[in-house]
Scaffold this active site. Structure first.
Site, PDB file in Angstrom:
ATOM      1  N   LYS A 172       0.736  -1.076   0.091  1.00 12.86           N
ATOM      2  CA  LYS A 172       0.002  -0.012   0.166  1.00 12.86           C
ATOM      3  C   LYS A 172       1.121   1.315  -0.146  1.00 12.86           C
ATOM      4  O   LYS A 172       1.528   1.638   1.016  1.00 12.86           O
ATOM      5  CB  LYS A 172      -0.918   0.025   1.342  1.00 12.86           C
ATOM      6  CG  LYS A 172      -2.126   0.916   0.986  1.00 12.86           C
ATOM      7  CD  LYS A 172      -2.197   1.922   2.285  1.00 12.86           C
ATOM      8  CE  LYS A 172      -1.484   3.006   2.614  1.00 12.86           C
ATOM      9  NZ  LYS A 172      -1.418   4.156   1.813  1.00 12.86           N
ATOM     10  N   GLU A 248       9.750   1.238  10.801  1.00  7.19           N
ATOM     11  CA  GLU A 248      10.785   2.150  10.659  1.00  7.19           C
ATOM     12  C   GLU A 248      10.022   3.223  10.807  1.00  7.19           C
ATOM     13  O   GLU A 248       9.367   3.891   9.934  1.00  7.19           O
ATOM     14  CB  GLU A 248      11.626   2.247   9.255  1.00  7.19           C
ATOM     15  CG  GLU A 248      12.764   2.316   8.975  1.00  7.19           C
ATOM     16  CD  GLU A 248      12.859   3.753   8.392  1.00  7.19           C
ATOM     17  OE1 GLU A 248      12.825   4.719   9.500  1.00  7.19           O
ATOM     18  OE2 GLU A 248      12.825   3.875   7.263  1.00  7.19           O
ATOM     19  N   CYS A 282      13.686  10.474   7.289  1.00  8.98           N
ATOM     20  CA  CYS A 282      13.669  10.227   8.613  1.00  8.98           C
ATOM     21  C   CYS A 282      15.225  10.095   9.196  1.00  8.98           C
ATOM     22  O   CYS A 282      15.170  10.014  10.316  1.00  8.98           O
ATOM     23  CB  CYS A 282      13.103   8.966   8.986  1.00  8.98           C
ATOM     24  SG  CYS A 282      13.499   7.598   7.820  1.00  8.98           S
ATOM     25  N   GLU A 382      10.916  16.335  15.473  1.00 11.18           N
ATOM     26  CA  GLU A 382      11.369  16.075  14.016  1.00 11.18           C
ATOM     27  C   GLU A 382      10.951  17.271  13.154  1.00 11.18           C
ATOM     28  O   GLU A 382       9.472  17.461  13.194  1.00 11.18           O
ATOM     29  CB  GLU A 382      11.077  14.881  13.509  1.00 11.18           C
ATOM     30  CG  GLU A 382      11.446  14.188  12.149  1.00 11.18           C
ATOM     31  CD  GLU A 382      11.089  12.969  11.797  1.00 11.18           C
ATOM     32  OE1 GLU A 382       9.983  12.715  11.969  1.00 11.18           O
ATOM     33  OE2 GLU A 382      11.732  12.293  11.057  1.00 11.18           O
TER      34      GLU A 382
HETATM   35  P1  ADP Z   1       3.674  10.850   6.920  1.00 12.30           P
HETATM   36  O1  ADP Z   1       3.276  11.598   7.912  1.00 12.30           O
HETATM   37  O2  ADP Z   1       5.129  10.622   6.860  1.00 12.30           O
HETATM   38  O3  ADP Z   1       2.709  11.031   5.725  1.00 12.30           O
HETATM   39  P2  ADP Z   1       2.253   8.509   7.884  1.00 12.30           P
HETATM   40  O4  ADP Z   1       2.840   7.639   8.915  1.00 12.30           O
HETATM   41  O5  ADP Z   1       1.135   9.280   7.836  1.00 12.30           O
HETATM   42  O6  ADP Z   1       3.620   9.456   7.436  1.00 12.30           O
HETATM   43  O7  ADP Z   1       2.223   7.623   6.547  1.00 12.30           O
HETATM   44  C1  ADP Z   1       2.923   6.639   5.938  1.00 12.30           C
HETATM   45  C2  ADP Z   1       2.279   5.521   5.476  1.00 12.30           C
HETATM   46  O8  ADP Z   1       1.164   5.116   6.377  1.00 12.30           O
HETATM   47  C3  ADP Z   1       1.334   6.142   4.231  1.00 12.30           C
HETATM   48  O9  ADP Z   1       1.226   4.998   3.221  1.00 12.30           O
HETATM   49  C4  ADP Z   1       0.062   6.100   4.906  1.00 12.30           C
HETATM   50  O10 ADP Z   1      -1.240   6.292   3.799  1.00 12.30           O
HETATM   51  C5  ADP Z   1      -0.291   5.140   5.914  1.00 12.30           C
HETATM   52  N1  ADP Z   1      -1.059   5.548   6.920  1.00 12.30           N
HETATM   53  C6  ADP Z   1      -1.464   6.738   7.449  1.00 12.30           C
HETATM   54  N2  ADP Z   1      -2.389   6.589   8.365  1.00 12.30           N
HETATM   55  C7  ADP Z   1      -2.685   5.098   8.501  1.00 12.30           C
HETATM   56  C8  ADP Z   1      -3.297   4.276   9.488  1.00 12.30           C
HETATM   57  N3  ADP Z   1      -4.242   4.741  10.399  1.00 12.30           N
HETATM   58  N4  ADP Z   1      -2.971   3.025   9.102  1.00 12.30           N
HETATM   59  C9  ADP Z   1      -2.400   2.447   8.461  1.00 12.30           C
HETATM   60  N5  ADP Z   1      -1.760   3.042   7.526  1.00 12.30           N
HETATM   61  C10 ADP Z   1      -1.732   4.397   7.513  1.00 12.30           C
END
Ligand code: ADP
Length: 479
Positions: A172, A248, A282, A382
């Site tokens: 995903k 990570e 990161c 960060e």
């Molecule tokens: P960033 O702040 O760098 O965008 P996120 O942790 O929000 O980092 O996003 C990283 C990945 O996690 C993306 O693929 C995003 O769609 C996914 N993501 C965001 N929220 C959720 C959630 N609640 N459950 C699973 N995946 C998520």
């Protein structure tokens, strides 16, 4: 350009028929309409991965290596197209996107070979009538949730070890950057990867898709790169079906410069570590700790180098720093700078948004702040942007205490010529990765990952493939 979900070897629209728009953060131009996959599509992808698993795990490692190696070649063949796509969806300069293509391909190449070295073990038994064996078996279907800051490499860093181990996978990708992942899927099909071994489900509703990775017994491993906040949610979700997770997560990297450092190398390293992807990685240096004796000279040289950086559209010639990925990203950078200034820090260069002709409002001028103290937000959180906060320190133990004073523990950097100090620091820094006079330590053959709130598990190296293997202990009575 592929814009549909990739499930069971075919590109298919989302079952809902919905799409979402991927936009270039540099100018808001629509790059593509992409299938908005949801739970039904994620379930279909998990079913495809589960169906492909028995044949893939039974394929000899030497045969599994072939499509992975071929995919590496195809990525190099199409490097320019992949780099351009990557730059369009995440905004990074083309030169960096080209480096990412090569870095991304290196994980597939390396794990194509490493998959051949998944050895077992025999253990001398106490009972002479027994033989004790340890087999290492692929754990099942795997899932990967990837971020937008490395749209190619975060996919292949998860895909290489999973597929080489004999697992199948559902990816995903981040909603901002699904096109690179779909381009890799198309190349994987061209490389001869059997249907269902790799599946990609783009979509806006990440929680709905991710839930399908935890509500069944097929998916035995979920690898995530992203924020600590989402990592915690996934770790909790993994409990129900006791799914193994690799996380990570965020970092807050200290970059420590001692009085005896090669200052030219330290400044060059600071530039490479801090401003890659406009500070949106990161492992980017997030806090500069500089010993008193070289502090002023370091700040002066860093300021000159940072002031000369060219900000612009990632696809424009000569651009070194692109836009922030979204409005929230640039607002956070702005807030960190405002907080530092309000508490007494000095802006040496930058400090405001940058105007780029024809560009969006997401560009931030590369910034150096001096007089930073540990109570400021930029020293505690960060920033994820092109801001270099510099803080002076007196002794080695001060540096260590300040560096470790954070819940994060991904990467830390130090510049010094003192061998004994290097060893002391490498042992005592609470970080999963330590760069010694090296601003770019990540590489396919070494374990990448963090401690504390920065994550669990490792990617890269022979350690990275262990995440996808279950140990099977066999006790065999022969007499
Ligand atoms: P960033 O702040 O760098 O965008 P996120 O942790 O929000 O980092 O996003 C990283 C990945 O996690 C993306 O693929 C995003 O769609 C996914 N993501 C965001 N929220 C959720 C959630 N609640 N459950 C699973 N995946 C998520």
């Amino acid at each position: 350009m592929h814009t549909n979900c990739f499930i069971g070897g075919a590109f298919v629209p989302a079952s809902s028929g919905r799409t979402f728009t991927v936009r270039n953060p540099a100018n808001d131009a629509a790059v593509a309409e992409v299938a908005d996959g949801g739970a039904a599509d994620a379930r279909a992808a998990v079913a495809a991965a589960a169906a492909a698993f028995p044949a893939w795990k039974s394929t000899a490692a030497i045969e599994r290596a072939k499509p992975l190696r071929r995919l590496t070649e195809l990525m190099h063949r199409d490097a320019e197209r992949l780099a351009d796509l990557c730059s369009q969806e995440c905004g990074k300069p083309l030169a960096e996107a080209r480096t990412e293509v090569a870095y991304g391909a290196s994980f597939l190449e390396w794990y194509a070979e490493e998959g051949k070295r998944v050895y077992g073990e025999t253990i001398p038994a106490s009972d002479p009538a027994k033989r004790l064996l340890v087999l290492r078996r692929p754990c099942g279907a795997a899932a990967a949730i990837t971020p937008w800051n490395f749209p190619i490499a975060m996919v292949t860093r998860k895909m290489g070890p999973a597929l080489a181990a004999g697992c199948t996978q559902v990816v995903k990708p981040a909603e901002q950057t699904p096109l690179s992942a779909l381009a890799i899927a198309a190349l994987a099909a061209e490389a001869g990867l059997p249907a269902g071994v790799l599946n990609v489900v783009p979509g806006m509703d990440a929680p709905a898709i991710a839930a399908c990775f935890f509500d069944n017994l097929h998916v035995r491993h979920v690898s995530f790169t992203g924020s600590t906040e989402v990592g915690r949610i996934l770790l909790r979700q993994s409990a129900d079906n006791v799914v193994r997770v690799s996380l990570e997560l965020g970092g807050h990297a200290p970059f420590i410069v001692f009085d005896d450092a090669d200052l030219d190398a330290a400044v060059a390293g600071a530039m490479a570590s801090k401003f890659r992807n406009a500070g949106q990685t990161c492992v980017c240096a997030n806090r500069f700790l500089v010993q008193r004796g070289v502090h002023d000279a370091f700040v002066e040289r860093l300021t000159a180098a940072v002031g000369a950086l060219k900000v612009g559209d990632g696809r424009a010639a000569g651009t070194q720093v692109g836009p922030m990925i979204d409005d929230a990203g640039v607002a956070k950078v702005e807030a960190h700078v405002a907080d530092a200034v309000a508490h007494g820090a000095q802006v040496r260069t930058g400090g405001t948004r940058a105007q780029v002709p024809g560009g969006s409002s997401r560009f931030f001028a590369p910034t150096v702040l001096s007089g930073v103290t540990p109570s400021m937000r930029c020293f505690r959180e960060e920033t994820f942007g092109p801001v270099a906060p510099v803080c002076a320190f007196e002794t080695e133990s001060d540096a260590l205490r300040m560096a470790n004073d954070t819940p994060y523990g991904l990467a830390g950097y130090l510049y010094t010529r003192d061998g004994a100090r290097i060893m002391r620091m490498a042992e005592e820094l609470q970080y999963g990765i330590v760069g010694v006079n090296d601003p770019l330590p990540a590489t396919a053959q070494a374990p990448f990952g963090g401690v504390k709130h920065s994550g669990l598990g490792r990617e890269g190296g022979h350690q990275g493939i262990e995440e996808y293997l279950d140990l099977r202990y066999v006790s065999w009575r022969v007499g």
